[in-house]
Design an enzyme around this catalytic site. Structure first.
Site, PDB file in Angstrom:
ATOM      1  N   CYS A 199     -11.485  62.334   1.702  1.00 18.17           N
ATOM      2  CA  CYS A 199     -12.184  61.780   2.867  1.00 18.17           C
ATOM      3  C   CYS A 199     -11.448  60.533   3.371  1.00 18.17           C
ATOM      4  O   CYS A 199     -10.311  60.624   3.795  1.00 18.17           O
ATOM      5  CB  CYS A 199     -13.651  61.522   2.549  1.00 18.17           C
ATOM      6  SG  CYS A 199     -14.667  61.395   4.061  1.00 18.17           S
ATOM      7  N   LYS A 233     -22.167  61.779  14.203  1.00 20.15           N
ATOM      8  CA  LYS A 233     -21.691  62.013  12.843  1.00 20.15           C
ATOM      9  C   LYS A 233     -21.549  63.504  12.565  1.00 20.15           C
ATOM     10  O   LYS A 233     -22.439  64.298  12.878  1.00 20.15           O
ATOM     11  CB  LYS A 233     -22.670  61.390  11.839  1.00 20.15           C
ATOM     12  CG  LYS A 233     -22.207  61.466  10.392  1.00 20.15           C
ATOM     13  CD  LYS A 233     -23.205  60.775   9.468  1.00 20.15           C
ATOM     14  CE  LYS A 233     -22.703  60.765   8.026  1.00 20.15           C
ATOM     15  NZ  LYS A 233     -23.633  60.066   7.120  1.00 20.15           N
ATOM     16  N   SER A 268     -19.464  64.754   5.825  1.00 17.86           N
ATOM     17  CA  SER A 268     -20.276  63.564   6.085  1.00 17.86           C
ATOM     18  C   SER A 268     -19.351  62.440   6.528  1.00 17.86           C
ATOM     19  O   SER A 268     -18.874  61.655   5.716  1.00 17.86           O
ATOM     20  CB  SER A 268     -21.059  63.166   4.822  1.00 17.86           C
ATOM     21  OG  SER A 268     -21.833  62.002   5.054  1.00 17.86           O
ATOM     22  N   HIS A 306     -15.990  67.049   1.585  1.00 15.38           N
ATOM     23  CA  HIS A 306     -16.500  66.658   0.264  1.00 15.38           C
ATOM     24  C   HIS A 306     -16.868  67.835  -0.632  1.00 15.38           C
ATOM     25  O   HIS A 306     -18.045  68.050  -0.940  1.00 15.38           O
ATOM     26  CB  HIS A 306     -17.714  65.748   0.444  1.00 15.38           C
ATOM     27  CG  HIS A 306     -17.389  64.396   0.977  1.00 15.38           C
ATOM     28  ND1 HIS A 306     -16.793  63.416   0.215  1.00 15.38           N
ATOM     29  CD2 HIS A 306     -17.570  63.861   2.213  1.00 15.38           C
ATOM     30  CE1 HIS A 306     -16.620  62.322   0.954  1.00 15.38           C
ATOM     31  NE2 HIS A 306     -17.083  62.568   2.166  1.00 15.38           N
ATOM     32  N   GLU A 328     -16.562  67.745  -3.680  1.00 16.16           N
ATOM     33  CA  GLU A 328     -17.069  67.177  -4.935  1.00 16.16           C
ATOM     34  C   GLU A 328     -18.560  66.863  -4.890  1.00 16.16           C
ATOM     35  O   GLU A 328     -19.161  66.562  -5.933  1.00 16.16           O
ATOM     36  CB  GLU A 328     -16.292  65.899  -5.294  1.00 16.16           C
ATOM     37  CG  GLU A 328     -16.728  64.639  -4.566  1.00 16.16           C
ATOM     38  CD  GLU A 328     -16.199  64.516  -3.134  1.00 16.16           C
ATOM     39  OE1 GLU A 328     -16.481  63.490  -2.484  1.00 16.16           O
ATOM     40  OE2 GLU A 328     -15.503  65.447  -2.671  1.00 16.16           O
ATOM     41  N   ARG A 372     -31.884  58.402   2.879  1.00 12.98           N
ATOM     42  CA  ARG A 372     -31.574  56.967   2.967  1.00 12.98           C
ATOM     43  C   ARG A 372     -31.606  56.499   4.411  1.00 12.98           C
ATOM     44  O   ARG A 372     -32.208  55.460   4.733  1.00 12.98           O
ATOM     45  CB  ARG A 372     -30.201  56.712   2.357  1.00 12.98           C
ATOM     46  CG  ARG A 372     -29.681  55.290   2.480  1.00 12.98           C
ATOM     47  CD  ARG A 372     -28.168  55.271   2.319  1.00 12.98           C
ATOM     48  NE  ARG A 372     -27.505  56.017   3.388  1.00 12.98           N
ATOM     49  CZ  ARG A 372     -26.271  56.521   3.293  1.00 12.98           C
ATOM     50  NH1 ARG A 372     -25.583  56.403   2.176  1.00 12.98           N
ATOM     51  NH2 ARG A 372     -25.739  57.168   4.328  1.00 12.98           N
TER      52      ARG A 372
END
Length: 305
Positions: A142, A163, A192, A235, A237, A249
């Site tokens: 990233c 985003k 993300s 991502h 992972e 969040r």
């Protein structure tokens, strides 16, 4: 073979419960073989979560892996206990004379900053140059991948109007690549980020090859043979609930955020998300480690000669 990590590192218990073979340094020494030495330069604020994610992937191969946790020398983290950092991490300046078979440079939630405005940018540039003499293969993830491709090739990151957030289908653009051995024609990858790297600029740079890409969110995985590096902008992972945690969040903070696309069943955040990337994540990192194993010198001190 298992991954070699300290028995008191939180990842040890997490991976043991998941059935991943782990061993402490004393057990590893009794095997009398040279493990692959992999460094994790962890730039993420949630250090332990990130350790677990990458240890899970690199610990799932038949190879014995010795994982070393690395931090920037001058940057002090505010989100992980100082005791944890002191016990398990070494600053870059303390390990720069050492050699590694592989290095992972993680992302960091600082996309809104220009690279040169990042407080540790000068030292990170030193790290990236150091990989050319002291690391056999580097994997930038990233923001870490964006930083590397910018440093070595001048490819810029561009802010997005909204985003890129969710799980997006990517095409296998290089079926013959050893890094994509076993990959399907398409795979789903969590995304993300507020920034993008543009395919036209990657194509214009010398020696870069895009291996995975998406019509919706652009290039994903890029190989840089000259610098013995892979850059991934998304991502693999991530845990099953990482995107949910990020979404919850932002909702709790009152931030404007869209539901992550193609993540929850029917895009309904009241339902449990489905993990549709786990198998390809293991394939990619397993293939990367296999390539390192086949090419790295047995004498680790010969790296960079």
């Amino acid at each position: 073979m298992p991954i070699k990590i300290p028995a008191d590192l939180p990842a040890y218990d997490v991976l043991t419960r998941e059935g991943v073979m782990v061993m402490d340094p004393d057990q590893a020494a009794r095997q009398d073989i040279r493990p692959l030495r992999i460094g994790l330069l962890n730039l993420m604020p949630k250090k332990i979560q990130t350790e677990n994610q990458f240890a899970r992937l690199i610990g799932a191969t038949p190879l014995q892996i010795e994982l070393s946790l690395i931090r920037m020398s001058e940057h002090q983290t505010k989100n992980t206990a100082a005791e944890h950092m002191e016990s398990f991490y070494r600053p870059f300046q303390d390990i720069k004379s050492e050699k590694f078979d592989g290095l992972i440079i993680t992302g960091a939630p600082i996309e809104h900053l220009d690279f040169q405005d990042v407080t540790y940018w000068d030292e990170l540039r030193e790290v990236m140059d150091w990989t050319q003499t002291n690391v056999h293969s580097t994997f930038g993830v990233c923001w870490g991948g964006m930083a590397m491709i910018n440093h070595f090739h001048g490819v810029r990151k561009h802010m997005l109007e909204a985003k890129a957030f969710g799980c997006f289908r990517h095409r296998n653009l290089a079926p013959a690549s050893p890094y994509l051995r076993g990959f399907s024609d398409e795979c789903v990858i969590p995304v993300s980020r507020w920034t993008e790297m543009r395919q036209s600029e990657i194509d214009a740079a010398e020696g870069l090859k895009t291996l995975l890409g998406s019509d919706q969110v652009g290039p994903c995985l890029v190989q840089d043979k000259a610098h013995r590096a892979l850059y991934i902008f998304n991502h693999f992972e991530y845990d099953s609930e990482t995107l949910k945690q990020e979404y919850d969040r932002d909702v709790a903070a009152g931030n404007q955020i869209n539901v992550p696309l193609n993540y929850y069943p029917d895009d309904d955040p009241s339902r449990a998300p489905l993990n549709r990337w786990r198998s390809h994540a293991h394939l990619l990192y397993g293939n990367w480690l296999t390539e390192i194993y086949q090419d790295t010198p047995y004498d680790i001190d010969a790296i960079g000669r």
